[in-house]
Design a protein around this motif. Structure first.
Motif, PDB file in Angstrom:
ATOM      1  N   ASN A 160      76.233 105.219  68.710  1.00  0.00           N
ATOM      2  CA  ASN A 160      76.437 103.730  69.152  1.00  0.00           C
ATOM      3  C   ASN A 160      74.793 103.550  69.539  1.00  0.00           C
ATOM      4  O   ASN A 160      74.365 102.363  69.077  1.00  0.00           O
ATOM      5  N   SER A 178      75.751  94.737  72.073  1.00  0.00           N
ATOM      6  CA  SER A 178      76.951  95.160  72.134  1.00  0.00           C
ATOM      7  C   SER A 178      76.880  96.886  71.802  1.00  0.00           C
ATOM      8  O   SER A 178      77.672  97.615  72.721  1.00  0.00           O
ATOM      9  N   GLU A 182      78.187  99.902  74.628  1.00  0.00           N
ATOM     10  CA  GLU A 182      79.075 100.997  74.251  1.00  0.00           C
ATOM     11  C   GLU A 182      78.479 102.574  74.817  1.00  0.00           C
ATOM     12  O   GLU A 182      78.940 103.343  75.071  1.00  0.00           O
ATOM     13  N   HIS A 185      78.514 103.100  78.375  1.00  0.00           N
ATOM     14  CA  HIS A 185      79.665 103.456  78.673  1.00  0.00           C
ATOM     15  C   HIS A 185      79.786 104.664  78.559  1.00  0.00           C
ATOM     16  O   HIS A 185      80.573 105.305  79.670  1.00  0.00           O
TER      17      HIS A 185
END
Length: 380
Positions: A160, A178, A182, A185
């Motif tokens: 990512n 975005s 990710e 995360h």
């Protein structure tokens, strides 16, 4: 007894390929029939050397040959053991074997010993060793699961992050944001992703508070290069400046320049904060001068915004001629900037040239700079 290939070449069974090759070359020269007048004995030895190297020089053939040697040695060892344990009635090479030693036995068991009793079976018990093995087994499974999860999280985070960098490079900031979300995360403490995410929080989301948190977290991590750390301090200073924390911003810009003194943008940004927020025209003018000189040496365009700010700093320091030069440089770069005409009018008013001041105010108003309207009213 016939020699094996290793003995023919005169090397050990553990010899390396290079040693085998050297031995072969030496023996080929030594036994070559031409050197011995066609002697049959040397010719046979020469052929044997060639055959041996043909086997040992090929890794696959050598492995097969080593296996055959091992099997032959094992069969020979078994035959020797059988010869050693032949019964007394057998003869070995026509010579009778010595009688075996008498076996030592105990007296026959009595009637009491022959009376067998059933031993009751004990129920299985879970002892301490069993508990230890169970805990080790469960702990191993948990450790393997955590290792797999950590590895997969790192792989996903890396993928990512790279996608985010590609989107950032092509100007698709929404997609980059975005992808970086990710990334964090799966790997919350990944410093390069935190740095890029903070930049987008500042530039795209316009949230300096969140950006400052990302930059501080990135600086607390240990996987940033010196250049990346300097850039992070620069963006941290910009976030703090937007949060109306000029002293903290100046400190961050200073740390940035301590790591990388070539970042002219950090020097110019520090000068802007010193001038407009801390009202320190002297150090601000020094920052502007050094930063603009760095950009000029690098062959980059001079940002007229900072030229204008240096003119303000020089005006505050009563260096009117230098300030006027800066303002005229800005006008040459951007002739329609009404604010610069207004500043030239203010500068003319400081020097007592009211006619020039009114003319510059008039031009500023004509170019749409509304703040010059009030100053022009004093010319009537």
């Amino acid at each position: 007894m016939s020699q094996n290939h290793y003995q023919i070449l005169g090397v050990a069974a553990t010899a390396s390929a290079a040693d085998i090759k050297r031995a072969y070359r030496r023996l080929v020269v030594q036994y070559h029939p031409d050197k011995h007048g066609g002697d049959v004995r040397y010719e046979e030895q020469f052929k044997a050397v060639a055959v041996a190297y043909g086997v040992l020089g090929d890794p696959d053939k050598r492995a097969t040959y080593d296996f055959q040697l091992t099997q032959a040695a094992r069969r020979l060892d078994e035959e020797r053991r059988r010869q050693q344990h032949r019964p007394a009635s057998q003869h070995v090479y026509g010579v009778p074997m010595p009688p075996p030693a008498p076996l030592r036995t105990r007296p026959p068991a009595g009637s009491r010993e022959r009376h067998y009793q059933r031993i009751p079976a004990e129920p299985p018990r879970f002892n301490g060793r069993d508990w230890l093995l169970t805990l080790l087994f469960v702990g191993g499974i948990v450790l393997i699961a955590l290792t797999v999860k950590t590895t997969m999280d790192r792989v996903s985070a890396r993928s990512n992050y790279e996608n985010g960098l590609r989107a950032y490079a092509r100007g698709d900031l929404g997609a980059a944001y975005s992808f970086l979300e990710e990334t964090l995360h799966f790997r919350p403490g990944y410093a390069p992703a935190l740095r890029r995410h903070g930049e987008l929080e500042l530039l795209l989301q316009r949230d300096p508070q969140a950006a400052r948190s990302d930059f501080r977290a990135a600086l607390d991590a240990a996987d940033l290069s010196v250049r990346a750390k300097a850039t992070t301090y620069y963006y941290l200073g910009r976030s703090e400046a937007r949060l109306a924390q000029p002293a903290a911003a100046v400190l961050s810009f200073t740390k940035c320049l301590a790591l990388d003194s070539t970042l002219s943008t950090a020097r110019l940004a520090r000068g802007e904060v010193r001038l407009l927020d801390l009202h320190q025209p002297a150090p601000a003018e020094a920052d502007f001068t050094a930063g603009l000189a760095q950009r000029q040496r690098a062959g980059r365009l001079l940002p007229w915004h900072y030229l204008q700010l240096r003119g303000l700093a020089r005006t505050a320091l009563h260096r009117y001629a230098d300030a006027r030069n800066d303002y005229f440089d800005v006008i040459r770069a951007n002739p329609n900037d009404g604010r610069t005409h207004f500043l030239l009018g203010k500068l003319a008013a400081h020097t007592g040239d009211s006619t020039a001041a009114c003319e510059f105010y008039r031009r500023a108003v004509a170019l749409g700079y509304a703040f010059a309207e009030m100053a022009r009213e004093g010319c009537k």
